[in-house]
Design a protein around this motif. Structure first.
Motif, PDB file in Angstrom:
ATOM      1  N   PRO A 147       0.841  -1.207   0.000  1.00  0.00           N
ATOM      2  CA  PRO A 147       0.000   0.000   0.000  1.00  0.00           C
ATOM      3  C   PRO A 147       0.869   1.247   0.000  1.00  0.00           C
ATOM      4  CG  PRO A 147      -0.689  -1.570   1.700  1.00  0.00           C
ATOM      5  CD  PRO A 147       0.636  -2.023   1.203  1.00  0.00           C
ATOM      6  N   LEU A 148       0.442   2.259  -0.735  1.00  0.00           N
ATOM      7  CA  LEU A 148       1.172   3.518  -0.812  1.00  0.00           C
ATOM      8  C   LEU A 148       0.285   4.645  -0.304  1.00  0.00           C
ATOM      9  CD1 LEU A 148       2.821   3.223  -4.357  1.00  0.00           C
ATOM     10  CD2 LEU A 148       3.762   2.529  -2.147  1.00  0.00           C
ATOM     11  N   GLY A 149       0.820   5.424   0.635  1.00  0.00           N
ATOM     12  CA  GLY A 149       0.113   6.584   1.154  1.00  0.00           C
ATOM     13  C   GLY A 149       0.768   7.861   0.679  1.00  0.00           C
ATOM     14  N   PRO A 150       0.408   8.994   1.276  1.00  0.00           N
ATOM     15  CA  PRO A 150       1.034  10.263   0.882  1.00  0.00           C
ATOM     16  C   PRO A 150       2.546  10.236   1.006  1.00  0.00           C
ATOM     17  CG  PRO A 150      -0.917  10.675   2.200  1.00  0.00           C
ATOM     18  CD  PRO A 150      -0.668   9.194   2.263  1.00  0.00           C
ATOM     19  N   ALA A 183       9.669  14.955   8.149  1.00  0.00           N
ATOM     20  CA  ALA A 183       8.613  15.810   8.699  1.00  0.00           C
ATOM     21  C   ALA A 183       8.148  16.824   7.662  1.00  0.00           C
ATOM     22  CB  ALA A 183       9.122  16.519   9.952  1.00  0.00           C
ATOM     23  N   LEU A 184       9.082  17.388   6.900  1.00  0.00           N
ATOM     24  CA  LEU A 184       8.702  18.318   5.839  1.00  0.00           C
ATOM     25  C   LEU A 184       7.860  17.606   4.791  1.00  0.00           C
ATOM     26  CD1 LEU A 184       8.987  21.111   4.443  1.00  0.00           C
ATOM     27  CD2 LEU A 184      11.045  20.210   3.332  1.00  0.00           C
ATOM     28  N   ALA A 185       8.244  16.388   4.421  1.00  0.00           N
ATOM     29  CA  ALA A 185       7.475  15.623   3.438  1.00  0.00           C
ATOM     30  C   ALA A 185       6.056  15.374   3.932  1.00  0.00           C
ATOM     31  CB  ALA A 185       8.174  14.304   3.136  1.00  0.00           C
ATOM     32  N   ALA A 186       5.921  14.997   5.197  1.00  0.00           N
ATOM     33  CA  ALA A 186       4.591  14.747   5.751  1.00  0.00           C
ATOM     34  C   ALA A 186       3.733  15.999   5.687  1.00  0.00           C
ATOM     35  CB  ALA A 186       4.707  14.246   7.194  1.00  0.00           C
ATOM     36  N   SER A 187       4.315  17.153   5.995  1.00  0.00           N
ATOM     37  CA  SER A 187       3.575  18.410   5.981  1.00  0.00           C
ATOM     38  C   SER A 187       3.141  18.789   4.564  1.00  0.00           C
ATOM     39  CB  SER A 187       4.440  19.515   6.582  1.00  0.00           C
ATOM     40  OG  SER A 187       3.842  20.783   6.434  1.00  0.00           O
ATOM     41  N   ILE A 188       4.080  18.703   3.611  1.00  0.00           N
ATOM     42  CA  ILE A 188       3.776  19.094   2.235  1.00  0.00           C
ATOM     43  C   ILE A 188       2.807  18.118   1.590  1.00  0.00           C
ATOM     44  CG2 ILE A 188       4.764  19.376  -0.065  1.00  0.00           C
ATOM     45  CD1 ILE A 188       5.392  21.691   1.781  1.00  0.00           C
ATOM     46  N   CYS A 189       3.041  16.819   1.771  1.00  0.00           N
ATOM     47  CA  CYS A 189       2.217  15.812   1.100  1.00  0.00           C
ATOM     48  C   CYS A 189       0.797  15.747   1.659  1.00  0.00           C
ATOM     49  CB  CYS A 189       2.893  14.446   1.182  1.00  0.00           C
ATOM     50  SG  CYS A 189       4.441  14.352   0.255  1.00  0.00           S
ATOM     51  N   ALA A 190       0.599  16.238   2.884  1.00  0.00           N
ATOM     52  CA  ALA A 190      -0.754  16.278   3.446  1.00  0.00           C
ATOM     53  C   ALA A 190      -1.669  17.211   2.659  1.00  0.00           C
ATOM     54  CB  ALA A 190      -0.697  16.710   4.910  1.00  0.00           C
ATOM     55  N   GLU A 191      -1.074  18.137   1.892  1.00  0.00           N
ATOM     56  CA  GLU A 191      -1.873  19.073   1.099  1.00  0.00           C
ATOM     57  C   GLU A 191      -2.448  18.431  -0.155  1.00  0.00           C
ATOM     58  OE1 GLU A 191       0.639  22.416   0.320  1.00  0.00           O
ATOM     59  OE2 GLU A 191       1.097  22.755   2.447  1.00  0.00           O
ATOM     60  N   GLY A 192      -1.913  17.271  -0.567  1.00  0.00           N
ATOM     61  CA  GLY A 192      -2.528  16.501  -1.649  1.00  0.00           C
ATOM     62  C   GLY A 192      -1.932  16.649  -3.024  1.00  0.00           C
ATOM     63  N   HIS A 193      -1.143  17.702  -3.289  1.00  0.00           N
ATOM     64  CA  HIS A 193      -0.627  17.879  -4.642  1.00  0.00           C
ATOM     65  C   HIS A 193       0.703  17.168  -4.856  1.00  0.00           C
ATOM     66  CE1 HIS A 193       1.655  20.976  -2.498  1.00  0.00           C
ATOM     67  NE2 HIS A 193       2.537  20.908  -3.476  1.00  0.00           N
ATOM     68  N   LEU A 194       1.305  16.636  -3.788  1.00  0.00           N
ATOM     69  CA  LEU A 194       2.590  15.965  -3.878  1.00  0.00           C
ATOM     70  C   LEU A 194       2.563  14.710  -3.021  1.00  0.00           C
ATOM     71  CD1 LEU A 194       5.399  16.703  -5.225  1.00  0.00           C
ATOM     72  CD2 LEU A 194       6.129  17.377  -2.942  1.00  0.00           C
ATOM     73  N   ARG A 195       3.213  13.640  -3.510  1.00  0.00           N
ATOM     74  CA  ARG A 195       3.366  12.402  -2.758  1.00  0.00           C
ATOM     75  C   ARG A 195       4.835  11.991  -2.813  1.00  0.00           C
ATOM     76  NH1 ARG A 195      -1.609   9.606  -2.080  1.00  0.00           N
ATOM     77  NH2 ARG A 195      -0.715   7.513  -2.344  1.00  0.00           N
ATOM     78  N   LEU A 196       5.250  11.152  -1.883  1.00  0.00           N
ATOM     79  CA  LEU A 196       6.639  10.722  -1.828  1.00  0.00           C
ATOM     80  C   LEU A 196       6.707   9.222  -1.598  1.00  0.00           C
ATOM     81  CD1 LEU A 196       9.757  11.251  -1.547  1.00  0.00           C
ATOM     82  CD2 LEU A 196       9.336  11.526   0.905  1.00  0.00           C
ATOM     83  N   VAL A 197       7.483   8.542  -2.437  1.00  0.00           N
ATOM     84  CA  VAL A 197       7.810   7.137  -2.236  1.00  0.00           C
ATOM     85  C   VAL A 197       9.329   7.061  -2.231  1.00  0.00           C
ATOM     86  CG1 VAL A 197       7.649   4.790  -3.134  1.00  0.00           C
ATOM     87  CG2 VAL A 197       5.719   6.347  -3.405  1.00  0.00           C
ATOM     88  N   GLY A 198       9.908   6.590  -1.123  1.00  0.00           N
ATOM     89  CA  GLY A 198      11.358   6.590  -1.006  1.00  0.00           C
ATOM     90  C   GLY A 198      11.890   5.311  -0.399  1.00  0.00           C
ATOM     91  N   ALA A 199      13.197   5.132  -0.535  1.00  0.00           N
ATOM     92  CA  ALA A 199      13.899   4.027   0.105  1.00  0.00           C
ATOM     93  C   ALA A 199      14.898   4.610   1.084  1.00  0.00           C
ATOM     94  CB  ALA A 199      14.617   3.173  -0.937  1.00  0.00           C
ATOM     95  N   VAL A 200      14.972   4.011   2.283  1.00  0.00           N
ATOM     96  CA  VAL A 200      15.870   4.507   3.325  1.00  0.00           C
ATOM     97  C   VAL A 200      16.723   3.366   3.844  1.00  0.00           C
ATOM     98  CG1 VAL A 200      14.269   6.335   4.000  1.00  0.00           C
ATOM     99  CG2 VAL A 200      14.173   4.135   5.172  1.00  0.00           C
ATOM    100  N   SER A 201      17.872   3.727   4.414  1.00  0.00           N
ATOM    101  CA  SER A 201      18.760   2.714   4.969  1.00  0.00           C
ATOM    102  C   SER A 201      18.292   2.315   6.358  1.00  0.00           C
ATOM    103  CB  SER A 201      20.192   3.253   5.031  1.00  0.00           C
ATOM    104  OG  SER A 201      20.240   4.424   5.831  1.00  0.00           O
ATOM    105  N   GLY A 202      18.727   1.155   6.810  1.00  0.00           N
ATOM    106  CA  GLY A 202      18.377   0.722   8.155  1.00  0.00           C
ATOM    107  C   GLY A 202      16.887   0.478   8.316  1.00  0.00           C
ATOM    108  N   ASP A 203      16.391   0.785   9.513  1.00  0.00           N
ATOM    109  CA  ASP A 203      14.985   0.496   9.815  1.00  0.00           C
ATOM    110  C   ASP A 203      14.079   1.713   9.707  1.00  0.00           C
ATOM    111  OD1 ASP A 203      15.764   1.961  11.991  1.00  0.00           O
ATOM    112  OD2 ASP A 203      15.332   0.410  13.488  1.00  0.00           O
ATOM    113  N   GLY A 204      14.614   2.865   9.283  1.00  0.00           N
ATOM    114  CA  GLY A 204      13.781   4.051   9.145  1.00  0.00           C
ATOM    115  C   GLY A 204      13.225   4.565  10.450  1.00  0.00           C
ATOM    116  N   ALA A 205      13.958   4.340  11.555  1.00  0.00           N
ATOM    117  CA  ALA A 205      13.455   4.726  12.875  1.00  0.00           C
ATOM    118  C   ALA A 205      13.177   6.218  12.972  1.00  0.00           C
ATOM    119  CB  ALA A 205      14.452   4.310  13.957  1.00  0.00           C
ATOM    120  N   PHE A 206      13.898   7.030  12.208  1.00  0.00           N
ATOM    121  CA  PHE A 206      13.741   8.485  12.295  1.00  0.00           C
ATOM    122  C   PHE A 206      12.355   8.957  11.862  1.00  0.00           C
ATOM    123  CE2 PHE A 206      15.329   7.600   8.034  1.00  0.00           C
ATOM    124  CZ  PHE A 206      14.494   8.356   7.237  1.00  0.00           C
TER     125      PHE A 206
END
Length: 400
Positions: free
Chosen positions: A27-30, A344-367
């Motif tokens: 599943p993909l979210g904002p 946190a910036l991605a979450a704020s911007i993508c909540a507006e609906g015109h932008l989404r982000l799908v990314g890959a991160v190292s480790g467990d993404g705890a941040f």
């Protein structure tokens, strides 16, 4: 702000049989970040997404999969004729409802599409099949809903059939109009993708002012800043705030300088607390790789669709489109604080609906795990290469 339901967006990515993945459904979210150890298949997930996007934009199969054998699941055996392949797909939500696209590709001995299916609910809107391996086309059948239940015609075996439907379907019957709506929704959602991987070595040199559209490698970051710093004061102020949080020293501002040879370079203005005159500036070329990648990703998120170099569907109003940034190595070269600030910036911007982000991160993404609006998907592999668990911010979902 437009309701999210009016914007076609990809809400699920399926890797039924692709590289290290078998039976994967994500599943993909904002904001969706794929985490896991090296070799867990993070990059493969993003590569499949980018491949579907390129096919939806009209690219030929050989251009999208230059090394198709690498997409075949590990250990897959060929049939009696030596044929091997892979399967990927997605679900696109929007005004036409949830629409599924599934694609089967033969990688060996010859690269070609051998099957495609577009469905909405229980209705198959398009299906293609390879009936004669000696020919370079597949047989397509799409829903008509008129006197004839379906219409049949040959489609090229190296192009996505769904992207061809708007050129083939007249839209005279309710059935044809449903096919058109589903195909257009799928194409609009998929082709609105911006693959982003900032390259610090190419961002350090001054550049010529251009049209101000940011390239995927962010090579022309200085030219984009030169254009955008006066276009939206509010977003530029947010970029400056991000620079203060992610760059060393006390940052007073981010800007550009015009050089005598007509080139422009990006600079960081620092305050007197750093022991520098208030008017002094530091060229971005002197910053570390992590600081450059941090600023580039922040600029991508803050500028949005109108500034990123992506060919969106021109015939669809911008208010009805949602651009997806695909970022392999989202946190590459970043420390945990920088990575958390970007998420946190991605979450704020993508909540507006015109932008989404799908990314890959190292480790467990705890941040990013505690951030509202961010889903972190852990790819944990067992001995067969299947996903054993997929963990998101909302809990744990057992894998297939």
């Amino acid at each position: 702000m437009e309701p999210l339901s009016t914007r076609p967006v990809v809400t699920e990515l399926r890797l039924s049989a692709f590289a290290a993945h078998r039976g994967g459904a994500f599943p993909l979210g904002p904001v969706t970040l794929f985490a896991g150890p090296s070799g867990s298949g993070k990059s493969s997930v993003l590569r499949a997404y980018e491949a579907l996007a390129a096919l939806a934009a009209g690219a030929e199969l050989a251009e999208v999969f230059p090394e198709p054998a690498g997409c075949v699941p590990e250990g897959a055996r060929g049939d009696a004729q030596g044929r091997r392949g892979f399967r990927i797909g997605c679900t696109v939500s929007g005004p036409a409802g949830p629409v599924r696209l599934d694609l089967a590709v033969q990688a060996e001995p010859e690269l070609r599409i051998v099957g495609e299916r577009l469905t909405c609910g229980d209705r198959v809107l398009l299906s293609t099949a390879l009936l004669d391996p000696g020919r370079d086309h597949v047989q397509a059948a799409w829903h008509t809903g008129g006197v004839a239940a379906v219409t049949r015609a040959p489609f090229p075996g190296d192009l996505l059939g769904t992207a061809l439907l708007p050129l083939r379907v007249a839209g005279r019957t309710d059935g044809q109009r449903q096919v058109l709506a589903a195909a257009e929704q799928t194409v609009v959602a998929l082709r609105s993708v911006f693959p982003c991987d900032p390259q610090p070595p190419r961002m350090r040199a001054p550049v010529r002012p251009g049209d101000g559209r940011l390239l995927p490698g962010c090579d022309n970051l200085a030219a984009v800043l030169h254009r955008t710093r006066h276009e939206c004061a509010r977003r530029h102020t947010r970029l400056t705030s991000m620079a203060r949080a992610g760059c060393a020293g006390t940052v007073r501002g981010v800007g550009t300088e015009e050089l005598a040879d007509g080139l422009v370079r990006a600079v960081i203005h620092r305050s007197e607390s750093d022991g520098v005159d208030c008017g002094a500036s530091t060229p971005l070329g002197r910053l570390g790789d992590g600081e450059l990648r941090f600023l580039a990703m922040a600029l991508v998120l803050l500028t949005g669709p109108g500034v990123l170099s992506v060919d969106q569907a021109a015939e669809v109003p911008g208010a009805l489109q949602s651009l997806t940034v695909v970022a392999d190595g989202f946190d590459r070269c970043l420390d945990p604080g920088q990575a958390a600030g970007l998420a946190a910036l991605a979450a704020s911007i993508c909540a507006e609906g015109h932008l989404r982000l799908v990314g890959a991160v190292s480790g467990d993404g705890a941040f990013a795990r505690e951030l509202e609006g961010v889903a972190v998907v852990d790819l944990c592999r067992d001995g067969t290469g299947r996903e054993s668990t997929a963990t998101t911010a909302g809990g744990v979902r057992r894998g297939p």
